[in-house]
Design a protein around this motif. Sequence first.
Motif, short mmCIF file in Angstrom:
data_model
loop_
_atom_site.label_atom_id
_atom_site.label_comp_id
_atom_site.label_asym_id
_atom_site.label_seq_id
_atom_site.Cartn_x
_atom_site.Cartn_y
_atom_site.Cartn_z
N LYS A 237 13.50 7.18 -6.20
CA LYS A 237 12.62 6.08 -6.57
C LYS A 237 12.87 4.86 -5.69
CE LYS A 237 10.92 3.58 -10.62
NZ LYS A 237 11.07 3.37 -12.09
N ILE A 238 11.79 4.26 -5.20
CA ILE A 238 11.87 3.06 -4.37
C ILE A 238 12.02 1.84 -5.28
CG2 ILE A 238 10.67 1.62 -2.69
CD1 ILE A 238 9.11 4.14 -1.85
N SER A 239 12.92 0.94 -4.90
CA SER A 239 13.17 -0.26 -5.70
C SER A 239 11.90 -1.10 -5.84
CB SER A 239 14.28 -1.10 -5.06
OG SER A 239 14.38 -2.35 -5.71
N ILE A 240 11.70 -1.63 -7.03
CA ILE A 240 10.56 -2.51 -7.30
C ILE A 240 10.67 -3.81 -6.52
CG2 ILE A 240 11.61 -3.69 -9.27
CD1 ILE A 240 7.94 -2.51 -9.01
N GLN A 241 11.87 -4.06 -5.99
CA GLN A 241 12.07 -5.28 -5.18
C GLN A 241 11.05 -5.37 -4.05
OE1 GLN A 241 15.90 -5.66 -3.06
NE2 GLN A 241 14.66 -6.25 -1.28
N TYR A 242 10.78 -4.25 -3.38
CA TYR A 242 9.96 -4.27 -2.18
C TYR A 242 8.54 -4.78 -2.43
CZ TYR A 242 13.88 -1.73 -0.21
OH TYR A 242 15.15 -1.38 0.21
N LEU B 68 7.48 -6.43 -5.05
CA LEU B 68 7.53 -7.74 -5.68
C LEU B 68 7.73 -8.85 -4.64
CD1 LEU B 68 9.58 -7.25 -9.00
CD2 LEU B 68 7.12 -7.64 -8.72
N VAL B 69 8.62 -8.61 -3.68
CA VAL B 69 8.84 -9.61 -2.63
C VAL B 69 7.59 -9.77 -1.77
CG1 VAL B 69 10.14 -10.09 -0.50
CG2 VAL B 69 11.34 -9.36 -2.57
N GLU B 70 6.98 -8.65 -1.42
CA GLU B 70 5.76 -8.71 -0.59
C GLU B 70 4.64 -9.44 -1.32
OE1 GLU B 70 6.79 -4.40 1.53
OE2 GLU B 70 5.21 -4.55 0.01
N LEU B 71 4.42 -9.09 -2.58
CA LEU B 71 3.35 -9.72 -3.34
C LEU B 71 3.65 -11.18 -3.63
CD1 LEU B 71 0.64 -9.20 -4.67
CD2 LEU B 71 1.83 -8.49 -6.75
N SER B 72 4.89 -11.50 -3.93
CA SER B 72 5.27 -12.89 -4.21
C SER B 72 5.06 -13.76 -2.98
CB SER B 72 6.73 -12.96 -4.66
OG SER B 72 6.92 -12.29 -5.88
N THR B 73 5.46 -13.25 -1.82
CA THR B 73 5.26 -14.00 -0.58
C THR B 73 3.79 -14.25 -0.33
OG1 THR B 73 7.24 -12.91 0.33
CG2 THR B 73 5.80 -14.06 1.89
N ARG C 102 9.19 9.43 0.54
CA ARG C 102 8.43 10.60 0.96
C ARG C 102 9.34 11.79 1.27
NH1 ARG C 102 3.47 10.79 3.44
NH2 ARG C 102 3.51 8.54 3.80
N TYR C 103 10.59 11.52 1.67
CA TYR C 103 11.46 12.55 2.21
C TYR C 103 12.48 13.10 1.21
CZ TYR C 103 9.33 10.35 6.23
OH TYR C 103 8.41 9.83 7.10
N PHE D 230 0.82 -1.20 0.00
CA PHE D 230 0.00 0.00 0.00
C PHE D 230 0.86 1.26 0.00
CE2 PHE D 230 -2.36 3.34 2.26
CZ PHE D 230 -3.50 3.42 1.47
N SER D 231 1.89 1.31 0.87
CA SER D 231 2.75 2.50 0.96
C SER D 231 3.48 2.74 -0.35
CB SER D 231 3.75 2.34 2.10
OG SER D 231 3.11 2.37 3.35
N PHE D 232 3.95 1.66 -0.98
CA PHE D 232 4.65 1.78 -2.27
C PHE D 232 3.76 2.45 -3.31
CE2 PHE D 232 5.77 0.08 -6.46
CZ PHE D 232 7.12 0.37 -6.52
N LEU D 233 2.49 2.05 -3.35
CA LEU D 233 1.55 2.62 -4.32
C LEU D 233 1.18 4.05 -3.97
CD1 LEU D 233 -0.77 -0.49 -4.78
CD2 LEU D 233 1.04 0.29 -6.31
N MET D 234 0.91 4.31 -2.70
CA MET D 234 0.49 5.65 -2.28
C MET D 234 1.61 6.67 -2.41
SD MET D 234 -2.67 5.46 -1.66
CE MET D 234 -2.89 7.09 -0.96
N LEU D 235 2.84 6.23 -2.25
CA LEU D 235 3.98 7.14 -2.38
C LEU D 235 4.44 7.30 -3.83
CD1 LEU D 235 6.07 6.00 0.72
CD2 LEU D 235 4.84 8.16 0.45
#
Length: 251
Positions: free
Chosen positions: A72-77, A79-84, A67-68, A57-62
């Motif tokens: 760009k946030i790595s797509i890894q985050y 992908l790992v969450e969704l894959s798990t 935020r600071y 959710f945070s990845f999409l909302m940001l």
Amino acid sequence: MFNIYYFLIIFIAGLIIGSFLNVLICRLPDIKSIIFKRSHCPDCKVKLAWYDLVPLFSFLMLAQKCRYCGVKISIQYPLVELSTALIFGLLYYLFGLTGLSLFLMLISCFMIVILVYDIYHQIILDELIYPALVISVIYLFFNTSIDFSHKLLGAGVGLAIIAIIYLFTKGKGIGFADIKLAALMGLIVGWPGILTALFLAFVVGAIYGLILIGQKKKQWKSAIAFGPFLIIGFYITLFWGEKILSWYLGV
């Protein structure tokens, strides 16, 4: 019996656990940093608030940016969450809420970290592979509904095949840690599932390598981490191995 509410709970739990796996991937092998350091942006080093760490959710909302500092946030985050979450959900769908599915969810945590870490560093840490092996041996040995001899045979065959390739190529075609990973895979999918898993790993790896060569991103002698392909072959076999084998034998 499949229950949609249980599925959603397990899926959400997978997202949360996937977020923790991202921490492990980024901070291994420094165990102390995993325990004592708060999550922070790898670029600006600002400590992240809880609302910056809500899985997916945070990845999409940001909008995929810090935020600071706006990096760009790595797509890894995600992908790992969704894959798990997807792996956990599929394990529940196939095996129900059982000791087997919980065991496979636990092993999947190791597999996911191994896969991503190997992609980045081309190394499989003993800190990951040995605990997974010990947990697997203990669970499978004491589970009376499982033929442990077939599991040991799968582990032995997986270890032997990859070890032969390792020796034949003098370590250039495959890594020593891949031998231990193949043994772990064989221990879980057993015999003859390990043959399917290894075959699929080589096929997927070859296709991926040819694509990179065709795009001139790699050369014929370039090194590519093989662990991720072993794990891909493992999961295809775990989820659909019997159907693949039945189709093959029926051709």
